[in-house]
Design a protein around this motif. Structure first.
Motif, PDB file in Angstrom:
ATOM      1  N   ALA A   1       0.797  -1.240  -0.021  1.00 47.20           N
ATOM      2  CA  ALA A   1      -0.007   0.038  -0.005  1.00 47.20           C
ATOM      3  C   ALA A   1       0.859   1.172   0.048  1.00 47.20           C
ATOM      4  CB  ALA A   1      -0.954  -0.140   1.502  1.00 47.20           C
ATOM      5  N   LEU A   2       0.414   2.138  -0.696  1.00 40.93           N
ATOM      6  CA  LEU A   2       1.051   3.548  -0.575  1.00 40.93           C
ATOM      7  C   LEU A   2       0.072   4.688   0.002  1.00 40.93           C
ATOM      8  CD1 LEU A   2       2.677   3.660  -4.234  1.00 40.93           C
ATOM      9  CD2 LEU A   2       3.921   3.117  -2.089  1.00 40.93           C
ATOM     10  N   PHE A   3       0.520   5.302   0.853  1.00 45.93           N
ATOM     11  CA  PHE A   3      -0.301   6.385   1.646  1.00 45.93           C
ATOM     12  C   PHE A   3       0.212   7.780   1.450  1.00 45.93           C
ATOM     13  CE2 PHE A   3      -1.064   2.652   4.070  1.00 45.93           C
ATOM     14  CZ  PHE A   3      -2.725   2.517   3.940  1.00 45.93           C
ATOM     15  N   LYS A   4      -0.449   8.668   0.745  1.00 51.86           N
ATOM     16  CA  LYS A   4       0.018  10.163   0.907  1.00 51.86           C
ATOM     17  C   LYS A   4      -0.498  10.768   2.038  1.00 51.86           C
ATOM     18  CE  LYS A   4       0.606  12.284  -2.970  1.00 51.86           C
ATOM     19  NZ  LYS A   4       0.436  13.078  -4.148  1.00 51.86           N
ATOM     20  N   VAL A   5       0.057  11.435   2.993  1.00 53.16           N
ATOM     21  CA  VAL A   5      -0.648  11.632   4.327  1.00 53.16           C
ATOM     22  C   VAL A   5      -0.075  13.241   4.297  1.00 53.16           C
ATOM     23  CG1 VAL A   5      -0.512  11.589   6.806  1.00 53.16           C
ATOM     24  CG2 VAL A   5      -0.108   9.712   5.455  1.00 53.16           C
ATOM     25  N   ALA A   6      -1.099  14.056   4.981  1.00 57.11           N
ATOM     26  CA  ALA A   6      -0.659  15.412   5.210  1.00 57.11           C
ATOM     27  C   ALA A   6       0.316  15.337   6.460  1.00 57.11           C
ATOM     28  CB  ALA A   6      -1.897  16.105   5.631  1.00 57.11           C
TER      29      ALA A   6
ATOM     30  N   ILE B   1       4.376  10.910  12.695  1.00 64.04           N
ATOM     31  CA  ILE B   1       4.087   9.969  11.610  1.00 64.04           C
ATOM     32  C   ILE B   1       5.377   9.252  11.333  1.00 64.04           C
ATOM     33  CG2 ILE B   1       3.584   9.878   8.937  1.00 64.04           C
ATOM     34  CD1 ILE B   1       1.959  12.631   9.520  1.00 64.04           C
ATOM     35  N   MET B   2       6.512   9.848  11.633  1.00 65.57           N
ATOM     36  CA  MET B   2       7.875   8.904  11.431  1.00 65.57           C
ATOM     37  C   MET B   2       8.008   7.889  12.226  1.00 65.57           C
ATOM     38  SD  MET B   2      10.244  12.206  10.270  1.00 65.57           S
ATOM     39  CE  MET B   2      11.594  11.090   9.881  1.00 65.57           C
ATOM     40  N   GLN B   3       7.177   8.037  13.704  1.00 65.66           N
ATOM     41  CA  GLN B   3       7.285   7.183  14.467  1.00 65.66           C
ATOM     42  C   GLN B   3       6.603   6.040  14.273  1.00 65.66           C
ATOM     43  OE1 GLN B   3       6.156   8.751  18.436  1.00 65.66           O
ATOM     44  NE2 GLN B   3       7.503   7.041  19.483  1.00 65.66           N
ATOM     45  N   LEU B   4       5.231   6.466  13.743  1.00 64.61           N
ATOM     46  CA  LEU B   4       4.356   5.167  13.297  1.00 64.61           C
ATOM     47  C   LEU B   4       4.891   4.283  12.233  1.00 64.61           C
ATOM     48  CD1 LEU B   4       0.709   6.669  12.868  1.00 64.61           C
ATOM     49  CD2 LEU B   4       1.580   4.920  14.195  1.00 64.61           C
TER      50      LEU B   4
ATOM     51  N   VAL C   1       8.962  12.999   0.241  1.00 67.02           N
ATOM     52  CA  VAL C   1       8.745  13.874   1.208  1.00 67.02           C
ATOM     53  C   VAL C   1       8.695  15.432   0.516  1.00 67.02           C
ATOM     54  CG1 VAL C   1       9.811  15.250   3.023  1.00 67.02           C
ATOM     55  CG2 VAL C   1      10.371  12.800   2.718  1.00 67.02           C
ATOM     56  N   SER C   2       7.575  16.127   0.973  1.00 65.95           N
ATOM     57  CA  SER C   2       7.238  17.299   0.334  1.00 65.95           C
ATOM     58  C   SER C   2       6.964  18.375   1.756  1.00 65.95           C
ATOM     59  CB  SER C   2       6.263  17.177  -0.455  1.00 65.95           C
ATOM     60  OG  SER C   2       5.192  17.172  -0.011  1.00 65.95           O
ATOM     61  N   LYS C   3       7.026  19.569   1.440  1.00 64.61           N
ATOM     62  CA  LYS C   3       6.682  20.243   2.544  1.00 64.61           C
ATOM     63  C   LYS C   3       5.610  20.006   3.357  1.00 64.61           C
ATOM     64  CE  LYS C   3       8.932  24.572   0.831  1.00 64.61           C
ATOM     65  NZ  LYS C   3       8.926  26.007   0.832  1.00 64.61           N
TER      66      LYS C   3
ATOM     67  N   ILE D   1       4.109   6.918   1.916  1.00 60.91           N
ATOM     68  CA  ILE D   1       4.525   5.993   2.936  1.00 60.91           C
ATOM     69  C   ILE D   1       4.123   4.535   2.115  1.00 60.91           C
ATOM     70  CG2 ILE D   1       4.101   4.730   4.910  1.00 60.91           C
ATOM     71  CD1 ILE D   1       3.210   7.539   6.210  1.00 60.91           C
ATOM     72  N   GLU D   2       5.199   3.746   2.143  1.00 62.30           N
ATOM     73  CA  GLU D   2       4.980   2.672   1.601  1.00 62.30           C
ATOM     74  C   GLU D   2       5.150   1.533   2.589  1.00 62.30           C
ATOM     75  OE1 GLU D   2       8.069   0.434  -1.673  1.00 62.30           O
ATOM     76  OE2 GLU D   2       8.689   0.864   0.161  1.00 62.30           O
ATOM     77  N   ILE D   3       4.101   0.508   2.519  1.00 60.28           N
ATOM     78  CA  ILE D   3       4.073  -0.566   3.735  1.00 60.28           C
ATOM     79  C   ILE D   3       3.597  -1.817   2.937  1.00 60.28           C
ATOM     80  CG2 ILE D   3       1.645   0.031   4.205  1.00 60.28           C
ATOM     81  CD1 ILE D   3       2.182  -0.797   7.006  1.00 60.28           C
ATOM     82  N   THR D   4       4.452  -2.861   3.464  1.00 62.11           N
ATOM     83  CA  THR D   4       3.863  -4.103   2.862  1.00 62.11           C
ATOM     84  C   THR D   4       3.592  -4.919   4.184  1.00 62.11           C
ATOM     85  OG1 THR D   4       6.268  -4.765   2.959  1.00 62.11           O
ATOM     86  CG2 THR D   4       5.408  -4.298   0.657  1.00 62.11           C
ATOM     87  N   GLY D   5       2.685  -5.965   3.757  1.00 63.21           N
ATOM     88  CA  GLY D   5       2.443  -6.779   5.084  1.00 63.21           C
ATOM     89  C   GLY D   5       1.044  -7.576   4.719  1.00 63.21           C
ATOM     90  N   ASP D   6       0.300  -8.333   5.680  1.00 61.84           N
ATOM     91  CA  ASP D   6      -0.916  -9.037   5.555  1.00 61.84           C
ATOM     92  C   ASP D   6      -2.123  -7.580   5.575  1.00 61.84           C
ATOM     93  OD1 ASP D   6      -1.465  -8.291   8.130  1.00 61.84           O
ATOM     94  OD2 ASP D   6      -0.924 -10.277   8.861  1.00 61.84           O
ATOM     95  N   GLU D   7      -3.427  -8.007   5.405  1.00 63.84           N
ATOM     96  CA  GLU D   7      -4.397  -7.112   5.230  1.00 63.84           C
ATOM     97  C   GLU D   7      -4.533  -6.537   6.456  1.00 63.84           C
ATOM     98  OE1 GLU D   7      -8.224  -9.225   4.053  1.00 63.84           O
ATOM     99  OE2 GLU D   7      -9.105  -7.361   3.911  1.00 63.84           O
TER     100      GLU D   7
END
Length: 167
Positions: free
Chosen positions: A87-92, A101-104, A115-117, A122-128
């Motif tokens: 999954a890819l997430f673009k997060v404010a 967010i970096m800790q998560l 990274v932008s201003k 965020i890229e994550i792999t794993g089970d559902e």
């Protein structure tokens, strides 16, 4: 109950439409679908997740096997396979929320790939379940966009879903 099917098909145009059409005509919903070429460029592998009981699984498998472009259909029970999603997430993210967010990302062993201003990707792999948990926590920061691959799966050990040429 969800079933994961590995379906080897001819790698040519229109095959995906015929498989999807089969599901639509029979009234079966596809929970997720991932397609990619195999180690043999003439063969693609579809990983299809379908919901239903054993009767539904049998019907779907029989119908798939009737399609001329389908080479092999295998059920991959979750206890006998390794399953993953991407999954890819673009997060404010601004200066005040970025550290949290970096800790998560660290806790979930995910990666920040852009990274932008005002945002992070965020890229994550794993089970559902892992992907769902990450999504739930990121919603508090504001998900601007997301995409998921759907499940891919492979049998554990030496058991394989491969095409065995008889010629």
């Amino acid at each position: 109950m969800k079933h994961t099917l590995a379906v080897l098909v001819e790698n040519k145009s229109g095959v995906l439409a015929r498989v999807a059409g089969l599901f639509a005509r029979r009234g079966y919903n596809i929970d997720s679908l991932a397609v990619g070429v195999t180690e043999n460029p003439e063969i693609s592998r579809m990983t299809i997740v379908v919901r239903g009981d054993d009767r539904v699984l049998e019907q779907v498998s029989k119908q798939l096997n009737k399609l001329i472009d389908v080479i092999k259909v295998s059920d991959l029970p979750s206890e006998e396979s390794v399953e993953r999603e991407l999954a890819l997430f673009k997060v404010a993210a601004d200066a005040s929320t970025r550290p949290a967010i970096m800790q998560l990302v660290d806790v979930f062993r995910a990666n920040i790939i852009d990274v932008s201003k005002r945002s992070l990707i965020i890229e994550i792999t794993g089970d559902e379940e892992k992907i769902n948990a990450m999504e739930s926590l990121l919603r508090d920061f504001g998900i601007l966009e997301m995409c998921r691959t759907g499940r891919i799966a492979m049998s554990r050990g030496l058991k394989s879903v491969v095409y065995e040429d008889e010629g």
